[in-house]
Design a protein around this motif. Structure first.
Motif, PDB file in Angstrom:
ATOM      1  N   THR A   1       0.819  -1.109  -0.057  1.00 29.70           N
ATOM      2  CA  THR A   1      -0.067  -0.104   0.067  1.00 29.70           C
ATOM      3  C   THR A   1       0.934   1.153   0.007  1.00 29.70           C
ATOM      4  O   THR A   1       0.537   2.210  -0.728  1.00 29.70           O
ATOM      5  N   THR A   2       1.953   1.024   0.679  1.00 29.30           N
ATOM      6  CA  THR A   2       3.105   2.268   0.652  1.00 29.30           C
ATOM      7  C   THR A   2       3.471   2.474  -1.180  1.00 29.30           C
ATOM      8  O   THR A   2       3.674   4.017  -1.147  1.00 29.30           O
ATOM      9  N   ARG A   3       3.726   1.379  -1.572  1.00 28.94           N
ATOM     10  CA  ARG A   3       4.213   1.526  -2.673  1.00 28.94           C
ATOM     11  C   ARG A   3       3.126   2.044  -3.974  1.00 28.94           C
ATOM     12  O   ARG A   3       3.618   2.414  -5.018  1.00 28.94           O
ATOM     13  N   ARG A   4       2.091   1.760  -3.744  1.00 23.37           N
ATOM     14  CA  ARG A   4       0.879   2.212  -4.445  1.00 23.37           C
ATOM     15  C   ARG A   4       0.114   3.424  -4.133  1.00 23.37           C
ATOM     16  O   ARG A   4      -0.303   4.237  -4.958  1.00 23.37           O
ATOM     17  N   HIS A   5      -0.201   3.485  -2.829  1.00 23.08           N
ATOM     18  CA  HIS A   5      -0.989   4.885  -2.350  1.00 23.08           C
ATOM     19  C   HIS A   5      -0.255   5.374  -1.386  1.00 23.08           C
ATOM     20  O   HIS A   5       0.606   6.256  -1.771  1.00 23.08           O
ATOM     21  N   ALA A   6      -0.487   5.462  -0.099  1.00 23.58           N
ATOM     22  CA  ALA A   6       0.207   5.964   0.791  1.00 23.58           C
ATOM     23  C   ALA A   6       0.409   5.483   2.304  1.00 23.58           C
ATOM     24  O   ALA A   6      -0.521   5.162   2.616  1.00 23.58           O
ATOM     25  N   GLY A   7       1.674   5.314   2.923  1.00 22.43           N
ATOM     26  CA  GLY A   7       1.771   4.707   4.037  1.00 22.43           C
ATOM     27  C   GLY A   7       1.957   5.621   5.287  1.00 22.43           C
ATOM     28  O   GLY A   7       2.754   6.817   4.927  1.00 22.43           O
ATOM     29  N   LEU A   8       1.326   5.584   6.501  1.00 21.93           N
ATOM     30  CA  LEU A   8       1.660   6.651   7.502  1.00 21.93           C
ATOM     31  C   LEU A   8       2.359   5.664   8.591  1.00 21.93           C
ATOM     32  O   LEU A   8       1.852   4.806   9.013  1.00 21.93           O
ATOM     33  N   PHE A   9       3.514   6.287   9.016  1.00 22.46           N
ATOM     34  CA  PHE A   9       4.404   5.468   9.957  1.00 22.46           C
ATOM     35  C   PHE A   9       4.678   6.594  11.166  1.00 22.46           C
ATOM     36  O   PHE A   9       4.823   7.764  10.937  1.00 22.46           O
ATOM     37  N   ASP A  10       4.413   5.866  12.364  1.00 20.10           N
ATOM     38  CA  ASP A  10       4.630   6.641  13.581  1.00 20.10           C
ATOM     39  C   ASP A  10       6.378   6.544  13.770  1.00 20.10           C
ATOM     40  O   ASP A  10       6.607   5.421  14.121  1.00 20.10           O
ATOM     41  N   VAL A  11       6.887   7.390  13.754  1.00 15.85           N
ATOM     42  CA  VAL A  11       8.457   7.596  13.854  1.00 15.85           C
ATOM     43  C   VAL A  11       8.751   8.471  15.012  1.00 15.85           C
ATOM     44  O   VAL A  11       9.951   8.912  15.076  1.00 15.85           O
ATOM     45  N   SER A  12       7.821   8.506  16.069  1.00 16.35           N
ATOM     46  CA  SER A  12       8.181   9.722  17.251  1.00 16.35           C
ATOM     47  C   SER A  12       9.230   8.966  18.234  1.00 16.35           C
ATOM     48  O   SER A  12       9.577   9.772  19.076  1.00 16.35           O
ATOM     49  N   HIS A  13       9.544   7.812  18.067  1.00 19.98           N
ATOM     50  CA  HIS A  13      10.491   7.081  18.806  1.00 19.98           C
ATOM     51  C   HIS A  13      12.010   7.507  18.328  1.00 19.98           C
ATOM     52  O   HIS A  13      12.753   7.484  19.144  1.00 19.98           O
ATOM     53  N   MET A  14      12.043   8.100  17.372  1.00 18.46           N
ATOM     54  CA  MET A  14      13.355   8.834  16.784  1.00 18.46           C
ATOM     55  C   MET A  14      14.080   9.846  17.432  1.00 18.46           C
ATOM     56  O   MET A  14      12.792  10.565  18.205  1.00 18.46           O
ATOM     57  N   GLY A  15      15.240   9.947  18.028  1.00 21.24           N
ATOM     58  CA  GLY A  15      15.704  10.790  18.886  1.00 21.24           C
ATOM     59  C   GLY A  15      15.624  12.279  17.597  1.00 21.24           C
ATOM     60  O   GLY A  15      16.023  12.344  16.786  1.00 21.24           O
ATOM     61  N   ARG A  16      15.349  13.291  18.645  1.00 20.32           N
ATOM     62  CA  ARG A  16      15.368  14.535  17.803  1.00 20.32           C
ATOM     63  C   ARG A  16      16.231  15.628  18.774  1.00 20.32           C
ATOM     64  O   ARG A  16      15.668  16.055  19.944  1.00 20.32           O
ATOM     65  N   PHE A  17      17.085  16.381  18.298  1.00 20.15           N
ATOM     66  CA  PHE A  17      18.050  17.116  19.017  1.00 20.15           C
ATOM     67  C   PHE A  17      17.968  18.463  18.334  1.00 20.15           C
ATOM     68  O   PHE A  17      18.063  18.516  16.862  1.00 20.15           O
ATOM     69  N   CYS A  18      17.709  19.469  18.993  1.00 17.40           N
ATOM     70  CA  CYS A  18      17.794  20.986  18.261  1.00 17.40           C
ATOM     71  C   CYS A  18      18.929  21.653  18.715  1.00 17.40           C
ATOM     72  O   CYS A  18      19.401  21.550  19.797  1.00 17.40           O
ATOM     73  N   ILE A  19      19.682  22.326  17.691  1.00 11.83           N
ATOM     74  CA  ILE A  19      20.892  22.995  17.782  1.00 11.83           C
ATOM     75  C   ILE A  19      20.532  24.376  17.342  1.00 11.83           C
ATOM     76  O   ILE A  19      20.189  24.637  16.304  1.00 11.83           O
ATOM     77  N   THR A  20      20.761  25.315  18.425  1.00  9.04           N
ATOM     78  CA  THR A  20      20.840  26.652  17.996  1.00  9.04           C
ATOM     79  C   THR A  20      21.880  27.341  18.537  1.00  9.04           C
ATOM     80  O   THR A  20      22.768  26.840  19.092  1.00  9.04           O
ATOM     81  N   GLY A  21      21.765  28.764  18.359  1.00  9.23           N
ATOM     82  CA  GLY A  21      22.826  29.708  18.986  1.00  9.23           C
ATOM     83  C   GLY A  21      23.921  29.947  17.942  1.00  9.23           C
ATOM     84  O   GLY A  21      24.084  29.172  16.782  1.00  9.23           O
ATOM     85  N   LYS A  22      24.727  31.045  18.052  1.00  7.85           N
ATOM     86  CA  LYS A  22      25.608  31.320  17.068  1.00  7.85           C
ATOM     87  C   LYS A  22      26.552  30.258  16.688  1.00  7.85           C
ATOM     88  O   LYS A  22      27.343  30.182  15.538  1.00  7.85           O
ATOM     89  N   GLY A  23      26.737  29.531  17.719  1.00  5.78           N
ATOM     90  CA  GLY A  23      27.985  28.427  17.437  1.00  5.78           C
ATOM     91  C   GLY A  23      27.308  26.994  16.917  1.00  5.78           C
ATOM     92  O   GLY A  23      28.292  26.094  16.749  1.00  5.78           O
ATOM     93  N   ALA A  24      26.160  27.041  16.616  1.00  8.95           N
ATOM     94  CA  ALA A  24      25.391  25.831  16.262  1.00  8.95           C
ATOM     95  C   ALA A  24      26.184  25.290  14.928  1.00  8.95           C
ATOM     96  O   ALA A  24      26.455  23.916  14.815  1.00  8.95           O
ATOM     97  N   ALA A  25      26.302  26.010  13.944  1.00  8.98           N
ATOM     98  CA  ALA A  25      26.985  25.459  12.808  1.00  8.98           C
ATOM     99  C   ALA A  25      28.395  25.054  12.915  1.00  8.98           C
ATOM    100  O   ALA A  25      28.679  24.118  12.468  1.00  8.98           O
ATOM    101  N   ARG A  26      29.250  25.762  13.911  1.00  8.43           N
ATOM    102  CA  ARG A  26      30.647  25.386  13.982  1.00  8.43           C
ATOM    103  C   ARG A  26      30.739  24.010  14.785  1.00  8.43           C
ATOM    104  O   ARG A  26      31.395  23.251  14.441  1.00  8.43           O
ATOM    105  N   PHE A  27      29.685  23.741  15.681  1.00  5.05           N
ATOM    106  CA  PHE A  27      29.535  22.480  16.250  1.00  5.05           C
ATOM    107  C   PHE A  27      29.082  21.508  15.330  1.00  5.05           C
ATOM    108  O   PHE A  27      30.064  20.525  15.500  1.00  5.05           O
ATOM    109  N   LEU A  28      28.046  21.699  14.659  1.00  4.53           N
ATOM    110  CA  LEU A  28      27.538  20.756  13.715  1.00  4.53           C
ATOM    111  C   LEU A  28      28.760  20.476  12.678  1.00  4.53           C
ATOM    112  O   LEU A  28      28.957  19.051  11.990  1.00  4.53           O
ATOM    113  N   ARG A  29      29.304  21.215  12.300  1.00  5.54           N
ATOM    114  CA  ARG A  29      30.292  21.049  11.129  1.00  5.54           C
ATOM    115  C   ARG A  29      31.514  20.151  11.842  1.00  5.54           C
ATOM    116  O   ARG A  29      32.366  19.602  10.956  1.00  5.54           O
ATOM    117  N   TYR A  30      31.920  20.015  13.079  1.00  3.29           N
ATOM    118  CA  TYR A  30      32.838  19.376  13.659  1.00  3.29           C
ATOM    119  C   TYR A  30      32.337  17.876  14.167  1.00  3.29           C
ATOM    120  O   TYR A  30      32.942  16.734  13.930  1.00  3.29           O
TER     121      TYR A  30
END
Lengths: 405, 129
Positions: free
Chosen positions: A39-68
């Motif tokens: 049904t996913t290949r033909r119509h549309a599948g809905l998946f609960d992926v709320s168990h995945m970890g989600r981290f928010c990175i903000t601040g002036k140094g965010a990009a420098r940190f992530l680039r490392y």
């Protein structure tokens, strides 16, 4: 054991619930894995992926940190885009693979595997302290996450948008829209191989309303079982199988997966990031292999190949793989996956109402085992014929995917 | 039907029914089939194969796993149900009649009496399985 905001919905639908990385998750609904995959290949599948970890990175140094700490370069990530990335270690292996989203100019969202979340968090915590003005926050519980995947998913999602527009029809585009009265972040990303695909981040309090609307609009719930068969058919790696520690107890180099090419950036010669020296060596090895030079395979002895069984049977994780009579590695993921039968008219295909099944897999084999050759897989002391393939699934105009047979 | 009153059972969810003489039909219970989910592949033995009591006589595979199936009685395989092997979906409709898997000529038919009867299997499902 933790539950996502959708747990009661899964139960009410009659899902079979399993423990997964500390979460009670639906492995399948009463329709079953095969029907959910199709049904996913033909119509549309809905998946609960709320168990995945989600981290928010903000601040002036965010990009420098992530680039490392990440292999991909977030300076190359435009606002409203996402990129595949890896949390590498100093050995050139993966702590985890992840997706980095940049919904607005000053905010990054890193989505990691549920099974690695605590490890990733600890790792990122130790490094973030070295970057002034980088703020790392665990937002896994404040927002739910759904994946909506398949040819009909765009029409379904669009029908529910009350204001704003879906992000432009380009892979990895990120935007925000209002569904009902809830503002959600929408990305054109996914883990199914479907060209029409969305992942939606929803504030926890509005999550159930969005789920209900998506189901009402025609999306079918899909559990973790089909999530795995869909990614496998699409040849996408799964940490713990194609990344991380291999069956031989050794770390799998990140460049063993072909997707590494999109997840690692050396464009800025001055950017230091964790694992860079060894990853560069692996990338050079890949270049040599491409030119047919296998004289030095030290840093990258094995690579991940897609495969398909020719004989009857199922190749599963751990089965030995042989090429030209000698063992060259093993299966890392494998099972039987269903596929729609179709008729072909040039590049257009028409899905039929019947389906077939095929045993596909991913294997980690010596770097000099080519694509498109006959291999053998040992299953219960019998050697079955199989072949390495470029892909098991391809995109067709529609846009839909079709089995490569 | 979740449990066939005429069959006898193993803890590993195989059933056996007496057909005639020393011949017994063997299959997998409806409970086991439901637990497996979508069955995508089966291997059954050839006629003539000798199998031990509680030895593996075949493999049944769902999307998620491969499981051995164990013989409730030892003996010689007389027939395997190739129709079910090639269309495992049939098992969902009827696990105990059309869904039989092999016919065994038992070397010790009395082994049948050592299996759980329907009531005992029912109880086993409620308490342990």
């Amino acid at each position: 054991m933790r539950q996502t905001p959708f747990y009661d919905r899964h139960s009410a639908l009659g899902a079979r619930i399993v423990d997964f990385a500390g979460w009670q998750m639906p492995i399948q609904y009463p329709q079953g894995i095969v029907a959910e995959h199709l049904t996913t290949r033909r119509h549309a599948g809905l998946f609960d992926v709320s168990h995945m970890g989600r981290f928010c990175i903000t601040g002036k140094g965010a990009a420098r940190f992530l680039r490392y700490v990440l292999t991909n370069d977030c300076d190359q990530l435009a606002i409203g885009q996402a990129q595949y990335t890896v949390l590498a270690n100093e050995n050139g292996g993966a702590m985890d693979d992840a997706f980095l989203y940049r919904p607005t100019a000053d905010k990054f969202l890193l989505v990691v595997n549920a099974s690695n979340k605590d490890k990733d968090w600890a790792h990122l915590q130790t490094h973030v302290s070295g970057f002034s003005d980088a703020v790392l926050e665990d937002v896994s519980e404040t927002a739910a996450m759904l994946a909506l995947q398949g040819p009909q998913s765009e029409a379904i999602l669009r029908s529910l948008v009350t204001s704003g527009a879906l992000p432009q029809a380009r892979r990895n585009a990120v935007g925000s829209v209002t569904v009902g009265s809830t503002e959600v972040c929408v990305a054109r990303t996914g883990y199914t191989g479907e060209p029409v695909c969305f992942e939606v981040f929803i504030p926890a309090q509005g999550a159930l309303a969005v789920w209900d609307k998506l189901i009402e609009a025609g999306a079918s719930p899909v559990g973790l079982g089909a999530r795995d068969t869909l990614r496998l058919e699409a040849g996408l790696p799964l940490y713990g199988h194609e990344l991380g520690i291999g069956k031989d107890g050794r770390e799998i180099p990140v460049y063993a997966i072909p997707q590494a090419a999109f997840a690692i950036s050396f464009d800025d010669p001055n950017r230091k990031f964790i694992g860079r020296p060894l990853l560069e060596k692996q990338a050079q090895a890949r270049q040599r292999y491409k030119a047919g030079d296998f004289s030095d395979t030290g840093v990258l002895p094995k690579v991940v190949r897609q495969m398909r069984l020719l004989d009857k049977g199922i190749a599963r994780d751990g089965a030995a793989v042989y090429y030209e009579g000698r063992q060259v590695g093993g299966v890392t993921s494998g099972t039987m996956v269903p596929c729609w039968d179709y008729t072909k008219d040039g590049d257009r295909i028409e899905l039929r109402d019947t389906h077939a099944q095929r045993a596909v897999g991913l294997c980690l084999v010596n770097a000099d085992v080519p694509v498109g050759v006959r291999i053998e897989v040992e299953i219960r002391e019998k050697k079955l014929n199989a072949q390495t393939v470029v892909r098991n699934l391809e995109n067709r105009s529609g846009p839909v995917t079709a089995a490569v047979l | 039907m979740m449990i066939d009153p005429k069959a006898r059972y193993m803890k590993s969810h195989e059933w056996a029914k007496h057909q005639s003489g020393n011949i017994f039909t063997v299959g997998l219970t409806a409970y086991a089939i439901e637990q497996l989910g979508d069955i995508v592949y089966m291997e059954l033995p050839e006629a003539g194969k000798k199998i031990d009591r509680e030895g593996s006589f075949g493999v049944i595979e769902s999307v998620k796993s491969a499981s051995d199936m164990y013989a409730p009685l030892g003996g010689t395989v007389r027939e395997a149900n190739t129709e079910v092997r090639d269309n495992p979906d049939m098992l969902k409709k009827d696990a105990y009649e059309t869904g039989w898997l092999i016919k065994i000529e038992a070397s010790s038919p009395a082994e049948f009496d050592g299996l759980m009867d329907a009531a005992a299997y029912q109880k086993y499902l409620e308490t342990e399985a």
